[in-house]
Motif scaffolding. Structure first.
Motif, PDB file in Angstrom:
ATOM      1  N   HIS A  27       1.671  -3.315  -7.820  1.00  0.00           N
ATOM      2  CA  HIS A  27       0.508  -2.750  -8.526  1.00  0.00           C
ATOM      3  C   HIS A  27       0.421  -3.213  -9.979  1.00  0.00           C
ATOM      4  O   HIS A  27      -0.111  -2.499 -10.823  1.00  0.00           O
ATOM      5  N   ILE A  28       0.923  -4.401 -10.280  1.00  0.00           N
ATOM      6  CA  ILE A  28       0.850  -4.877 -11.666  1.00  0.00           C
ATOM      7  C   ILE A  28      -0.601  -5.250 -11.988  1.00  0.00           C
ATOM      8  O   ILE A  28      -1.220  -6.031 -11.272  1.00  0.00           O
ATOM      9  N   ALA A  29      -1.124  -4.647 -13.054  1.00  0.00           N
ATOM     10  CA  ALA A  29      -2.487  -4.933 -13.545  1.00  0.00           C
ATOM     11  C   ALA A  29      -3.520  -4.881 -12.422  1.00  0.00           C
ATOM     12  O   ALA A  29      -4.454  -5.683 -12.388  1.00  0.00           O
ATOM     13  N   ARG A  30      -3.345  -3.922 -11.536  1.00  0.00           N
ATOM     14  CA  ARG A  30      -4.247  -3.788 -10.390  1.00  0.00           C
ATOM     15  C   ARG A  30      -5.695  -3.712 -10.876  1.00  0.00           C
ATOM     16  O   ARG A  30      -6.025  -2.969 -11.796  1.00  0.00           O
ATOM     17  N   GLY A  31      -6.561  -4.521 -10.273  1.00  0.00           N
ATOM     18  CA  GLY A  31      -7.984  -4.499 -10.634  1.00  0.00           C
ATOM     19  C   GLY A  31      -8.365  -5.586 -11.639  1.00  0.00           C
ATOM     20  O   GLY A  31      -9.538  -5.839 -11.863  1.00  0.00           O
ATOM     21  N   SER A  32      -7.360  -6.246 -12.246  1.00  0.00           N
ATOM     22  CA  SER A  32      -7.681  -7.340 -13.179  1.00  0.00           C
ATOM     23  C   SER A  32      -7.929  -8.626 -12.394  1.00  0.00           C
ATOM     24  O   SER A  32      -7.702  -8.679 -11.186  1.00  0.00           O
ATOM     25  N   SER A  33      -8.378  -9.660 -13.095  1.00  0.00           N
ATOM     26  CA  SER A  33      -8.599 -10.936 -12.410  1.00  0.00           C
ATOM     27  C   SER A  33      -7.242 -11.596 -12.131  1.00  0.00           C
ATOM     28  O   SER A  33      -6.243 -11.277 -12.785  1.00  0.00           O
ATOM     29  N   ALA A  34      -7.226 -12.522 -11.177  1.00  0.00           N
ATOM     30  CA  ALA A  34      -5.970 -13.180 -10.803  1.00  0.00           C
ATOM     31  C   ALA A  34      -5.332 -13.850 -12.022  1.00  0.00           C
ATOM     32  O   ALA A  34      -4.124 -13.800 -12.220  1.00  0.00           O
ATOM     33  N   GLU A  35      -6.168 -14.462 -12.851  1.00  0.00           N
ATOM     34  CA  GLU A  35      -5.676 -15.155 -14.054  1.00  0.00           C
ATOM     35  C   GLU A  35      -4.983 -14.162 -15.002  1.00  0.00           C
ATOM     36  O   GLU A  35      -3.882 -14.408 -15.493  1.00  0.00           O
ATOM     37  N   GLU A  36      -5.640 -13.030 -15.226  1.00  0.00           N
ATOM     38  CA  GLU A  36      -5.062 -11.999 -16.105  1.00  0.00           C
ATOM     39  C   GLU A  36      -3.750 -11.470 -15.540  1.00  0.00           C
ATOM     40  O   GLU A  36      -2.786 -11.249 -16.260  1.00  0.00           O
ATOM     41  N   ILE A  37      -3.738 -11.274 -14.231  1.00  0.00           N
ATOM     42  CA  ILE A  37      -2.524 -10.737 -13.594  1.00  0.00           C
ATOM     43  C   ILE A  37      -1.351 -11.691 -13.807  1.00  0.00           C
ATOM     44  O   ILE A  37      -0.252 -11.271 -14.141  1.00  0.00           O
ATOM     45  N   LYS A  38      -1.615 -12.997 -13.701  1.00  0.00           N
ATOM     46  CA  LYS A  38      -0.542 -13.977 -13.911  1.00  0.00           C
ATOM     47  C   LYS A  38       0.013 -13.863 -15.322  1.00  0.00           C
ATOM     48  O   LYS A  38       1.219 -13.960 -15.542  1.00  0.00           O
ATOM     49  N   TYR A  39      -0.899 -13.658 -16.275  1.00  0.00           N
ATOM     50  CA  TYR A  39      -0.472 -13.510 -17.671  1.00  0.00           C
ATOM     51  C   TYR A  39       0.397 -12.249 -17.831  1.00  0.00           C
ATOM     52  O   TYR A  39       1.470 -12.289 -18.436  1.00  0.00           O
ATOM     53  N   HIS A  40      -0.063 -11.136 -17.226  1.00  0.00           N
ATOM     54  CA  HIS A  40       0.711  -9.891 -17.308  1.00  0.00           C
ATOM     55  C   HIS A  40       2.111 -10.089 -16.703  1.00  0.00           C
ATOM     56  O   HIS A  40       3.106  -9.650 -17.256  1.00  0.00           O
ATOM     57  N   ILE A  41       2.149 -10.757 -15.560  1.00  0.00           N
ATOM     58  CA  ILE A  41       3.438 -10.962 -14.881  1.00  0.00           C
ATOM     59  C   ILE A  41       4.391 -11.741 -15.787  1.00  0.00           C
ATOM     60  O   ILE A  41       5.549 -11.372 -15.961  1.00  0.00           O
ATOM     61  N   SER A  42       3.889 -12.822 -16.403  1.00  0.00           N
ATOM     62  CA  SER A  42       4.804 -13.643 -17.211  1.00  0.00           C
ATOM     63  C   SER A  42       5.285 -12.838 -18.424  1.00  0.00           C
ATOM     64  O   SER A  42       6.441 -12.966 -18.846  1.00  0.00           O
ATOM     65  N   GLU A  43       4.421 -11.981 -18.996  1.00  0.00           N
ATOM     66  CA  GLU A  43       4.846 -11.139 -20.123  1.00  0.00           C
ATOM     67  C   GLU A  43       5.917 -10.126 -19.670  1.00  0.00           C
ATOM     68  O   GLU A  43       6.905  -9.913 -20.357  1.00  0.00           O
ATOM     69  N   LYS A  45      -4.102  -9.706  -2.725  1.00  0.00           N
ATOM     70  CA  LYS A  45      -5.305  -8.885  -2.566  1.00  0.00           C
ATOM     71  C   LYS A  45      -4.876  -7.527  -2.049  1.00  0.00           C
ATOM     72  O   LYS A  45      -3.974  -7.435  -1.217  1.00  0.00           O
ATOM     73  N   SER A  46      -5.502  -6.487  -2.548  1.00  0.00           N
ATOM     74  CA  SER A  46      -5.171  -5.152  -2.080  1.00  0.00           C
ATOM     75  C   SER A  46      -5.589  -5.011  -0.619  1.00  0.00           C
ATOM     76  O   SER A  46      -6.649  -5.503  -0.210  1.00  0.00           O
ATOM     77  N   LYS A  47      -4.734  -4.335   0.181  1.00  0.00           N
ATOM     78  CA  LYS A  47      -5.078  -4.161   1.595  1.00  0.00           C
ATOM     79  C   LYS A  47      -6.256  -3.204   1.751  1.00  0.00           C
ATOM     80  O   LYS A  47      -7.119  -3.380   2.605  1.00  0.00           O
ATOM     81  N   PRO A  68     -10.123  -5.493  -0.433  1.00  0.00           N
ATOM     82  CA  PRO A  68      -9.844  -6.932  -0.556  1.00  0.00           C
ATOM     83  C   PRO A  68     -10.426  -7.574  -1.824  1.00  0.00           C
ATOM     84  O   PRO A  68     -10.006  -8.664  -2.194  1.00  0.00           O
ATOM     85  N   ASP A  69     -11.375  -6.907  -2.489  1.00  0.00           N
ATOM     86  CA  ASP A  69     -11.911  -7.486  -3.729  1.00  0.00           C
ATOM     87  C   ASP A  69     -11.003  -7.226  -4.919  1.00  0.00           C
ATOM     88  O   ASP A  69     -11.217  -7.750  -6.005  1.00  0.00           O
ATOM     89  N   THR A  70     -10.006  -6.338  -4.728  1.00  0.00           N
ATOM     90  CA  THR A  70      -9.130  -5.966  -5.830  1.00  0.00           C
ATOM     91  C   THR A  70      -7.815  -6.735  -5.751  1.00  0.00           C
ATOM     92  O   THR A  70      -7.202  -6.802  -4.694  1.00  0.00           O
ATOM     93  N   HIS A  71      -7.418  -7.305  -6.888  1.00  0.00           N
ATOM     94  CA  HIS A  71      -6.150  -8.027  -6.948  1.00  0.00           C
ATOM     95  C   HIS A  71      -5.091  -7.196  -7.645  1.00  0.00           C
ATOM     96  O   HIS A  71      -5.411  -6.311  -8.438  1.00  0.00           O
ATOM     97  N   LYS A  72      -3.829  -7.518  -7.343  1.00  0.00           N
ATOM     98  CA  LYS A  72      -2.714  -6.880  -8.040  1.00  0.00           C
ATOM     99  C   LYS A  72      -1.557  -7.868  -8.080  1.00  0.00           C
ATOM    100  O   LYS A  72      -1.516  -8.826  -7.313  1.00  0.00           O
ATOM    101  N   GLY A  73      -0.634  -7.614  -8.985  1.00  0.00           N
ATOM    102  CA  GLY A  73       0.497  -8.527  -9.114  1.00  0.00           C
ATOM    103  C   GLY A  73       1.772  -7.918  -8.571  1.00  0.00           C
ATOM    104  O   GLY A  73       1.941  -6.698  -8.559  1.00  0.00           O
TER     105      GLY A  73
END
Ligand SMILES: [Zn+2]
Length: 343
Positions: A201-217, A234-236, A239-244
């Motif tokens: 659930h890292i940065a759930r709802g953010s864009s894939a690009e943003e999530i990658k940034y959050h993960i690296s931080e 993609k959230s089960k 499906p429109d929602t991404h999470k890291g």
């Protein structure tokens, strides 16, 4: 400090109107302006005294409060234009004479001998209330110092409101039930994790690009040193929602310090501890009420006493306030992304 103290101090009056006069470089920080508005003050902003007095007299305040320019805390670029900045907030005889007899001006003293914001020819004017202010200030400071030092009789008859010491709870970790719908496969790529930790659930709802940034931080802040891997899924449920997700094979859990840093950097993420393909423990991390004592933290205000570049013994310390973190020392609000040291 002089102006910051007015943000709450003026609440003892009704119907407060504040006109802030300063060029942008010297302006009151926005969060203080907001707090004045929240306190019910009517606030207007002007760039210079010249602009301010170009209005109708009836719109101009009868009481003016000057402060010293904090030249010592200005950057080199600002020092270069300090003459211009000072002239924008300096009052001379011409300005004061236009204001009439009901007008009073104040200054916390001492004033600079050279380039003061109130010129020397104003010293003896009847509108000059600076000395009276200093006299009052002397008595008030004496009483306050005495009260702080515990002089017995000074506060004996105080019957006002006592500030309550705020208690900060350390309960940001919430255990949640592991659903027993059989083994849940946390896969990184195709291979399920048998034993280890999965942060979900890292940065759930953010864009894939943003999530990658959050993960690296997060990987940096938790000092994972390149262990494990990460994934944007993609959230089960939606499906429109991404999470890291971060996968840490072989981990038996996170340390308390890692949990706190993770909770501060990624509130509402989940930590799953997996043993023999089963989720043994599932934790929901809430934003902590305070965060301090981590070398990764830093206040973003470079004039703050706790800012790492200033070399003072106070280290960064933040309290949770209105969904953000607020610096203990300078009260600057920070998004949870912003309390971390920049490399
Ligand atoms: Zn600060």
């Amino acid at each position: 400090r002089t102006v910051h103290s007015k943000v709450d101090g003026l609440k003892i009056f009704d119907n407060v109107k504040v006109d802030l006069v300063a060029p942008q470089e010297l302006a009151l920080q926005e969060h203080y302006v907001q707090r004045m508005i929240e306190n019910g003050f009517e606030v207007r902003c002007f760039e210079s005294i010249e602009e301010y007095i170009s209005q109708k007299r009836s719109l101009i305040a009868d009481k003016w409060y000057f402060t010293r320019l904090q030249l010592g805390r200005m950057s080199d670029d600002m020092v270069k234009i300090s003459g211009k900045l000072r002239s924008m907030v300096t009052a001379n005889r011409d300005v004061i004479d236009k204001m009439g007899d009901d007008f009073l001006f104040y200054h916390p003293r001492p004033t600079f001998k050279w380039d003061p914001v109130i010129t020397h020819d104003l010293e003896d004017l009847s509108n000059n209330a600076c000395n009276r202010q200093s006299q009052n200030g002397f008595l008030i400071r004496t009483a306050l110092s005495g009260a702080l030092a515990g002089v017995p009789y000074i506060c004996d008859d105080f019957d006002g409101e006592v500030l309550e010491k705020k208690v900060y709870h350390d309960d940001f970790v919430q255990q949640i039930a592991c659903d027993d719908k059989g083994p849940k496969e946390y896969k990184q790529g195709v291979k399920p994790i048998e034993n280890g930790v999965v942060i979900d659930h890292i940065a759930r709802g953010s864009s894939a690009e943003e999530i990658k940034y959050h993960i690296s931080e997060i990987e940096k802040i938790l000092e994972l040193d390149g262990v494990g891997g990460s994934w944007v899924a993609k959230s089960k449920k939606d499906p429109d929602t991404h999470k890291g997700l971060i996968f840490l094979p072989g981990y038996e859990g996170l340390t308390e310090k890692q949990k706190k840093r993770l909770a501060a950097r990624s509130p509402n993420c989940r930590v799953n501890v997996i043993e023999n393909n089963q989720v043994k423990e599932k934790l929901l991390l809430h934003m902590p009420e305070q965060i301090y004592n981590f070398k990764q933290l830093d206040c973003k205000n470079d004039a703050c006493i706790s800012h790492s570049a200033n070399g003072e013994p106070m280290s960064a310390h933040f309290y949770k306030k209105n969904g953000d973190f607020e610096c203990k020392y300078c009260e600057t609000p920070h998004h949870f992304k912003e309390v971390w040291k920049k490399e």
